[in-house]
Design a protein around this motif. Sequence first.
Motif, PDB file in Angstrom:
ATOM      1  N   THR A 189       0.853  -1.195   0.000  1.00 50.67           N
ATOM      2  CA  THR A 189       0.000   0.000   0.000  1.00 50.67           C
ATOM      3  C   THR A 189       0.882   1.236   0.000  1.00 50.67           C
ATOM      4  OG1 THR A 189      -0.069   0.228   2.412  1.00 50.67           O
ATOM      5  CG2 THR A 189      -1.689  -1.259   1.400  1.00 50.67           C
ATOM      6  N   ARG A 191       0.930   3.339   2.210  1.00 47.29           N
ATOM      7  CA  ARG A 191       1.457   3.469   3.569  1.00 47.29           C
ATOM      8  C   ARG A 191       2.803   2.768   3.678  1.00 47.29           C
ATOM      9  NH1 ARG A 191       2.144   6.771   6.933  1.00 47.29           N
ATOM     10  NH2 ARG A 191      -0.039   7.355   6.605  1.00 47.29           N
ATOM     11  N   ASP A 192       2.954   1.630   3.003  1.00 48.81           N
ATOM     12  CA  ASP A 192       4.234   0.926   3.005  1.00 48.81           C
ATOM     13  C   ASP A 192       5.325   1.777   2.351  1.00 48.81           C
ATOM     14  OD1 ASP A 192       3.208  -1.438   4.191  1.00 48.81           O
ATOM     15  OD2 ASP A 192       2.479  -2.125   2.245  1.00 48.81           O
ATOM     16  N   ASN A 195       6.196   4.537   4.736  1.00 44.87           N
ATOM     17  CA  ASN A 195       6.972   4.011   5.860  1.00 44.87           C
ATOM     18  C   ASN A 195       8.426   3.797   5.466  1.00 44.87           C
ATOM     19  OD1 ASN A 195       4.829   3.990   7.663  1.00 44.87           O
ATOM     20  ND2 ASN A 195       4.292   1.853   7.283  1.00 44.87           N
TER      21      ASN A 195
END
Length: 207
Positions: A189, A191-192, A195
């Motif tokens: 995603t 978000r990955d 991160n």
Amino acid sequence: MKGVSKVAYDMKMTQFLTGATESQLNRWAREGILVPEIQQSRPKLYSFRDLVALRMIARLRSTVSLQKIRLALQTLEDYDLTDHLSEYRFATDSKSVKLWTENGFMDVVNNPGQWELFNLEKIYESFVNFRKRTVPHLLEPSNGIKISPDRLGGRPTIRDLRVPFDTVIGWSEEVTTDEDLKEYYPFLTMRDVLNAESFKHDLEEAV
């Protein structure tokens, strides 16, 4: 940790994950406190168990003088205890150092007190080093980033996936939505990606 494959951690990653500075790492290697087992010459390359040993030294150093740590390590040599430093467990009362053996604690600096055992779980935990910098958890150094010596040899990965964090660095310039990612990497995603970028930023800032 015997038998774990040896992934190479460069100086920057080693500093970030152990809380030791480059000058400390160079001095400790020069003095034989911890010599990198993968590559001793420049660029120095450390193994996962080197990181464990360095975190132990850094944790001890946060409360105990380097002179006493040297004395404790010298005692290992005196007793012909020659395994990799990561194989040993130490305890401290902020004044002295003890070594855990199969026969119980062996006082390696000879000073009584209340002792805190540095087992593997304790070494993996986040801690504050003697320079007052927070050293991240070794196995979860950042949100969404994990390290396991059994996964990709210990490289930092996205979550528990076999995807190195640095593989996705830079994707944010080409991939901007979850839909974009699904076309090529359906298990990731945005978000990955964020991160991974955040971990890289933390790494650069700390070092």
